[in-house]
Design a protein around this motif. Structure first.
Motif, PDB file in Angstrom:
ATOM      1  N   ASN A  32       0.832  -1.195   0.000  1.00  0.00           N
ATOM      2  CA  ASN A  32       0.000   0.000   0.000  1.00  0.00           C
ATOM      3  C   ASN A  32       0.872   1.252   0.000  1.00  0.00           C
ATOM      4  O   ASN A  32       1.900   1.295   0.674  1.00  0.00           O
ATOM      5  CB  ASN A  32      -0.888  -0.010   1.243  1.00  0.00           C
ATOM      6  N   THR A  65       6.595  -0.832  -7.705  1.00  0.00           N
ATOM      7  CA  THR A  65       6.836  -1.926  -8.645  1.00  0.00           C
ATOM      8  C   THR A  65       5.824  -3.050  -8.439  1.00  0.00           C
ATOM      9  O   THR A  65       5.266  -3.572  -9.404  1.00  0.00           O
ATOM     10  CB  THR A  65       8.267  -2.465  -8.486  1.00  0.00           C
ATOM     11  N   LYS A  66       5.571  -3.412  -7.170  1.00  0.00           N
ATOM     12  CA  LYS A  66       4.598  -4.466  -6.886  1.00  0.00           C
ATOM     13  C   LYS A  66       3.196  -4.076  -7.344  1.00  0.00           C
ATOM     14  O   LYS A  66       2.482  -4.875  -7.942  1.00  0.00           O
ATOM     15  CB  LYS A  66       4.549  -4.755  -5.382  1.00  0.00           C
ATOM     16  N   LEU A  67       2.820  -2.836  -7.076  1.00  0.00           N
ATOM     17  CA  LEU A  67       1.476  -2.373  -7.446  1.00  0.00           C
ATOM     18  C   LEU A  67       1.301  -2.304  -8.957  1.00  0.00           C
ATOM     19  O   LEU A  67       0.277  -2.725  -9.494  1.00  0.00           O
ATOM     20  CB  LEU A  67       1.176  -1.023  -6.796  1.00  0.00           C
ATOM     21  N   VAL A  68       2.291  -1.785  -9.666  1.00  0.00           N
ATOM     22  CA  VAL A  68       2.204  -1.657 -11.120  1.00  0.00           C
ATOM     23  C   VAL A  68       2.196  -3.029 -11.782  1.00  0.00           C
ATOM     24  O   VAL A  68       1.512  -3.237 -12.773  1.00  0.00           O
ATOM     25  CB  VAL A  68       3.352  -0.769 -11.652  1.00  0.00           C
ATOM     26  N   SER A  69       2.923  -3.972 -11.228  1.00  0.00           N
ATOM     27  CA  SER A  69       2.959  -5.322 -11.826  1.00  0.00           C
ATOM     28  C   SER A  69       1.615  -6.024 -11.721  1.00  0.00           C
ATOM     29  O   SER A  69       1.347  -6.958 -12.470  1.00  0.00           O
ATOM     30  CB  SER A  69       4.055  -6.158 -11.167  1.00  0.00           C
ATOM     31  N   LYS A  70       0.742  -5.573 -10.829  1.00  0.00           N
ATOM     32  CA  LYS A  70      -0.578  -6.176 -10.665  1.00  0.00           C
ATOM     33  C   LYS A  70      -1.590  -5.637 -11.666  1.00  0.00           C
ATOM     34  O   LYS A  70      -2.649  -6.197 -11.841  1.00  0.00           O
ATOM     35  CB  LYS A  70      -1.123  -5.925  -9.245  1.00  0.00           C
ATOM     36  N   ILE A  71      -1.247  -4.530 -12.317  1.00  0.00           N
ATOM     37  CA  ILE A  71      -2.194  -3.907 -13.261  1.00  0.00           C
ATOM     38  C   ILE A  71      -2.212  -4.646 -14.576  1.00  0.00           C
ATOM     39  O   ILE A  71      -1.280  -5.081 -15.102  1.00  0.00           O
ATOM     40  CB  ILE A  71      -1.848  -2.415 -13.480  1.00  0.00           C
TER      41      ILE A  71
END
Length: 71
Positions: A32, A65-71
């Motif tokens: 988050n 990086t983690k959040l963008v990879s989930k998109i």
């Protein structure tokens, strides 16, 4: 001037001079990034340690990086 705090190994806070808060949490089960605008009631907890901008930026990049990879 920005101040950087570390709550634990996965939770970091940046406070700028106008009390804008950036809160980054990067746990294995939860990632988050929160941004609070002019949040004057925010209090730094006693258990939080002051840390460096470099360490905060590493956590921020990791979370982003983690959040963008989930998109």
């Amino acid at each position: 001037m920005n101040k950087y705090y570390k709550k634990d190994d996965n939770s970091f806070v940046r406070v700028d001079k106008e009390k804008n808060i950036t809160y980054v949490k990067t746990y294995t089960f939860y990632t988050n990034i929160e941004i609070w605008y002019k949040y004057k009631q925010y209090k730094i907890e006693e258990k939080m340690q002051e840390t460096t901008e470099i360490e905060f930026n590493k956590a921020y990049k990791k979370a982003l990086t983690k959040l963008v990879s989930k998109i």
